[in-house]
Motif scaffolding. Structure first.
Motif, PDB file in Angstrom:
ATOM      1  N   ALA A 303       0.852  -1.220  -0.030  1.00  0.00           N
ATOM      2  CA  ALA A 303       0.164   0.035   0.030  1.00  0.00           C
ATOM      3  C   ALA A 303       1.054   1.249   0.085  1.00  0.00           C
ATOM      4  CB  ALA A 303      -1.019  -0.085   1.267  1.00  0.00           C
ATOM      5  N   VAL A 304       2.200   1.211   0.555  1.00  0.00           N
ATOM      6  CA  VAL A 304       2.973   2.311   0.496  1.00  0.00           C
ATOM      7  C   VAL A 304       2.990   2.881  -0.937  1.00  0.00           C
ATOM      8  CG1 VAL A 304       5.218   3.335   1.280  1.00  0.00           C
ATOM      9  CG2 VAL A 304       3.931   1.557   2.591  1.00  0.00           C
ATOM     10  N   ASP A 305       3.251   1.939  -1.787  1.00  0.00           N
ATOM     11  CA  ASP A 305       3.438   2.226  -3.231  1.00  0.00           C
ATOM     12  C   ASP A 305       2.162   2.911  -3.896  1.00  0.00           C
ATOM     13  OD1 ASP A 305       6.202   2.085  -3.942  1.00  0.00           O
ATOM     14  OD2 ASP A 305       5.911  -0.051  -4.344  1.00  0.00           O
ATOM     15  N   LYS A 306       0.977   2.230  -3.386  1.00  0.00           N
ATOM     16  CA  LYS A 306      -0.197   2.887  -4.093  1.00  0.00           C
ATOM     17  C   LYS A 306      -0.532   4.062  -3.527  1.00  0.00           C
ATOM     18  CE  LYS A 306      -2.451  -1.892  -4.008  1.00  0.00           C
ATOM     19  NZ  LYS A 306      -3.428  -3.022  -3.308  1.00  0.00           N
ATOM     20  N   VAL A 307      -0.483   4.513  -2.309  1.00  0.00           N
ATOM     21  CA  VAL A 307      -0.572   5.773  -1.804  1.00  0.00           C
ATOM     22  C   VAL A 307       0.133   7.037  -2.719  1.00  0.00           C
ATOM     23  CG1 VAL A 307      -1.362   5.113   0.417  1.00  0.00           C
ATOM     24  CG2 VAL A 307       0.846   5.973  -0.069  1.00  0.00           C
ATOM     25  N   LYS A 308       1.328   6.497  -3.209  1.00  0.00           N
ATOM     26  CA  LYS A 308       2.024   7.548  -3.875  1.00  0.00           C
ATOM     27  C   LYS A 308       1.370   8.042  -5.277  1.00  0.00           C
ATOM     28  CE  LYS A 308       6.480   5.609  -2.366  1.00  0.00           C
ATOM     29  NZ  LYS A 308       7.615   4.770  -2.985  1.00  0.00           N
ATOM     30  N   ALA A 309       0.478   7.189  -5.597  1.00  0.00           N
ATOM     31  CA  ALA A 309      -0.435   7.527  -7.008  1.00  0.00           C
ATOM     32  C   ALA A 309      -1.568   8.135  -6.593  1.00  0.00           C
ATOM     33  CB  ALA A 309      -0.463   6.494  -7.772  1.00  0.00           C
ATOM     34  N   MET A 310      -2.284   8.298  -5.341  1.00  0.00           N
ATOM     35  CA  MET A 310      -3.378   8.840  -4.933  1.00  0.00           C
ATOM     36  C   MET A 310      -3.655  10.257  -4.953  1.00  0.00           C
ATOM     37  SD  MET A 310      -5.422   7.006  -1.538  1.00  0.00           S
ATOM     38  CE  MET A 310      -5.108   5.323  -2.407  1.00  0.00           C
ATOM     39  N   SER A 311      -4.794  10.697  -5.390  1.00  0.00           N
ATOM     40  CA  SER A 311      -5.151  11.895  -5.416  1.00  0.00           C
ATOM     41  C   SER A 311      -5.379  12.537  -4.071  1.00  0.00           C
ATOM     42  CB  SER A 311      -6.367  12.133  -6.339  1.00  0.00           C
ATOM     43  OG  SER A 311      -6.804  13.415  -6.148  1.00  0.00           O
ATOM     44  N   ARG A 312      -4.607  13.561  -3.725  1.00  0.00           N
ATOM     45  CA  ARG A 312      -4.880  14.018  -2.088  1.00  0.00           C
ATOM     46  C   ARG A 312      -6.114  15.105  -2.465  1.00  0.00           C
ATOM     47  NH1 ARG A 312      -0.299  13.768   1.249  1.00  0.00           N
ATOM     48  NH2 ARG A 312      -0.954  15.379   2.419  1.00  0.00           N
ATOM     49  N   ALA A 313      -6.541  15.546  -3.298  1.00  0.00           N
ATOM     50  CA  ALA A 313      -7.388  16.254  -3.510  1.00  0.00           C
ATOM     51  C   ALA A 313      -8.612  15.321  -3.641  1.00  0.00           C
ATOM     52  CB  ALA A 313      -7.546  16.907  -5.054  1.00  0.00           C
ATOM     53  N   GLY A 314      -8.719  14.316  -4.020  1.00  0.00           N
ATOM     54  CA  GLY A 314      -9.593  13.109  -3.785  1.00  0.00           C
ATOM     55  C   GLY A 314      -9.815  12.848  -2.255  1.00  0.00           C
ATOM     56  N   VAL A 315      -8.733  12.792  -1.442  1.00  0.00           N
ATOM     57  CA  VAL A 315      -8.789  12.447  -0.266  1.00  0.00           C
ATOM     58  C   VAL A 315      -9.547  13.376   0.666  1.00  0.00           C
ATOM     59  CG1 VAL A 315      -7.475  11.924   1.910  1.00  0.00           C
ATOM     60  CG2 VAL A 315      -6.683  10.975  -0.286  1.00  0.00           C
ATOM     61  N   ARG A 316      -9.176  14.721   0.073  1.00  0.00           N
ATOM     62  CA  ARG A 316      -9.755  15.912   0.921  1.00  0.00           C
ATOM     63  C   ARG A 316     -11.290  16.038   0.532  1.00  0.00           C
ATOM     64  NH1 ARG A 316      -9.413  20.193   4.846  1.00  0.00           N
ATOM     65  NH2 ARG A 316     -10.980  21.609   4.425  1.00  0.00           N
ATOM     66  N   ARG A 317     -11.493  15.845  -0.661  1.00  0.00           N
ATOM     67  CA  ARG A 317     -13.063  15.712  -0.955  1.00  0.00           C
ATOM     68  C   ARG A 317     -13.729  14.692  -0.378  1.00  0.00           C
ATOM     69  NH1 ARG A 317     -10.953  16.639  -6.501  1.00  0.00           N
ATOM     70  NH2 ARG A 317     -11.016  14.600  -6.856  1.00  0.00           N
ATOM     71  N   HIS A 318     -13.089  13.462  -0.315  1.00  0.00           N
ATOM     72  CA  HIS A 318     -13.903  12.607   0.571  1.00  0.00           C
ATOM     73  C   HIS A 318     -14.226  12.888   2.137  1.00  0.00           C
ATOM     74  CE1 HIS A 318     -15.411   8.585   1.799  1.00  0.00           C
ATOM     75  NE2 HIS A 318     -14.404   8.669   2.751  1.00  0.00           N
ATOM     76  N   PHE A 319     -13.133  13.705   2.656  1.00  0.00           N
ATOM     77  CA  PHE A 319     -13.555  14.095   3.873  1.00  0.00           C
ATOM     78  C   PHE A 319     -14.505  15.191   4.075  1.00  0.00           C
ATOM     79  CE2 PHE A 319     -12.553  18.021   6.483  1.00  0.00           C
ATOM     80  CZ  PHE A 319     -12.916  17.533   7.798  1.00  0.00           C
ATOM     81  N   GLU A 320     -14.530  16.151   3.127  1.00  0.00           N
ATOM     82  CA  GLU A 320     -15.702  17.275   2.894  1.00  0.00           C
ATOM     83  C   GLU A 320     -17.064  16.616   2.952  1.00  0.00           C
ATOM     84  OE1 GLU A 320     -13.887  19.632  -0.144  1.00  0.00           O
ATOM     85  OE2 GLU A 320     -12.642  20.813   1.252  1.00  0.00           O
TER      86      GLU A 320
END
Length: 377
Positions: A303-320
């Motif tokens: 998963a450490v490699d997977k999160v490198k390609a993950m959208s931080r904007a998408g993470v924030r949108r899920h939180f919001e």
């Protein structure tokens, strides 16, 4: 609505130091006031709120040196009872002492269960006083409870969007571990993730007296490695940069976590979460969107490699979309309205049979404190 928020007296609201429940009570209270409700907060006198403060002790009881907080909470409940006619809703955050005292007011009472509910010491109360409307903070939290308790809703925690501001870029390139050093939090797993993935790990965590042996014998020998940095406990301001600059939050828990505030704090910053699939985790983390769910150490390392390609904007949108204080309080107001409309059960009086099978559980050497089941993780 005229709403009373009844907080634990162990810490101020919000807490000056450690205190997850008190932080959540503060977020609920401030958002209710912002939305125009008439709110009174029953809490310690050093609390800071825009609501009306009903000071029930001069300071948080831990700062005052009190070891047993039951008497102070009973005195507070007497005060709340005398003023109950002033409020449409009485919202309790103190676990279970209020159950017998407010049994005739179940139609206007609601209790949020903030901690783990699999503590046998408290089951006699849960089995006996089944009329109190309860809010769980995750669906998973409910599993140990008797089948006839009165669940009003599940409401996930939410925090003010500005508390952990969005960091669009992770400048640190490290894994973050934040919280307590304890066996159920599994910092050893986080250390192994770092060593096997080759990505640095920063540990910002305190060591309680109860966990000193675990630190001395298990964790401290593991941190002497160039990839591992132990920082110690950090404050709320330091937390922003710590989480915001991390590649990911390591949340490798090994217990039925009722919620896990640090997950949504990281998500607020745009930082994805690598979490083991325990307790509330699958309800909070959207796999592949706000983090990665894992069932093994091999999956966590991958998963450490997977999160490198993950959208931080998408993470924030899920939180919001799900985990702001505004989202949380909107659901609480709906629960209040449902309660006042009579759409939840009220006043289930205990029968003699409710007491008899469990009398033995209430004797013996165990003397649970008020907050044992509700202690924040």
């Amino acid at each position: 609505m005229r709403i009373a928020q009844i907080a634990p007296l162990s810490e101020a609201v919000p807490p000056k130091f450690y205190g997850g429940t008190e932080r959540v009570v503060s977020w609920i209270t401030e958002e209710l006031v912002r939305q125009g409700h008439d709110v009174t907060l029953f809490a310690s006198g050093d609390s800071d709120t825009s609501a009306k403060l009903a000071a029930c002790t001069p300071e948080g009881l831990r700062l005052l040196g009190y070891r047993d907080h039951t008497a102070s909470h009973l005195a507070m409940l007497h005060h709340v009872r005398r003023r109950a006619h002033e409020f449409d809703i009485l919202h309790f955050h103190i676990d279970l002492l209020q159950y017998p005292m407010f049994e005739d007011m179940n139609h206007k009472c609601i209790t949020t269960m903030h901690g783990r509910l699999d503590v046998p010491d408290f089951m006699p109360v849960y089995r006996t006083f089944t009329g109190m409307p309860l809010v769980s903070i995750s669906d998973n939290q409910r599993e140990p409870m008797p089948p006839n308790v009165n669940w009003a809703s599940t409401i996930h925690h939410g925090l003010p969007a500005q508390n952990c501001p969005y960091y669009p870029d992770a400048k640190g390139g490290y894994l973050a571990f934040l919280g307590r050093i304890s066996p159920e939090k599994r910092p050893d797993r986080a250390i192994e993730m770092a060593k096997r993935s080759g990505v640095p790990l920063k540990i910002a965590a305190k060591v309680d007296k109860a966990d000193q042996e675990y630190w001395d014998e298990v964790i401290e020998p593991m941190i002497h490695h160039p990839l591992i940095e132990y920082i110690g406990e950090i404050n709320e301001e330091q937390k922003k940069d710590f989480l915001g600059n991390a590649l990911a939050l390591a949340f490798p828990i090994d217990w039925p976590e009722p919620f896990g505030l640090v997950m949504i704090e990281a998500m607020s910053a745009g930082t994805p979460v690598i979490a083991f699939r325990n307790g509330s985790v699958p309800e909070v983390i959207a796999d592949g969107v706000s983090g990665v769910l894992c069932d093994s150490m091999d999956e966590a390392v991958a998963a450490v490699d997977k999160v490198k390609a993950m959208s931080r904007a998408g993470v924030r949108r899920h939180f919001e979309s799900q985990f702001t204080a505004e989202c949380m309080v909107r659901k609480y107001v709906a629960a209040y309205e449902q309660l006042l409309a009579g759409q939840t059960d009220v006043i289930k009086l205990p029968t003699a049979s409710a007491f008899a099978p469990h009398y033995g559980e209430m004797n013996g050497s165990a003397r649970p404190s008020l907050s044992a089941a509700a202690m924040p993780a």
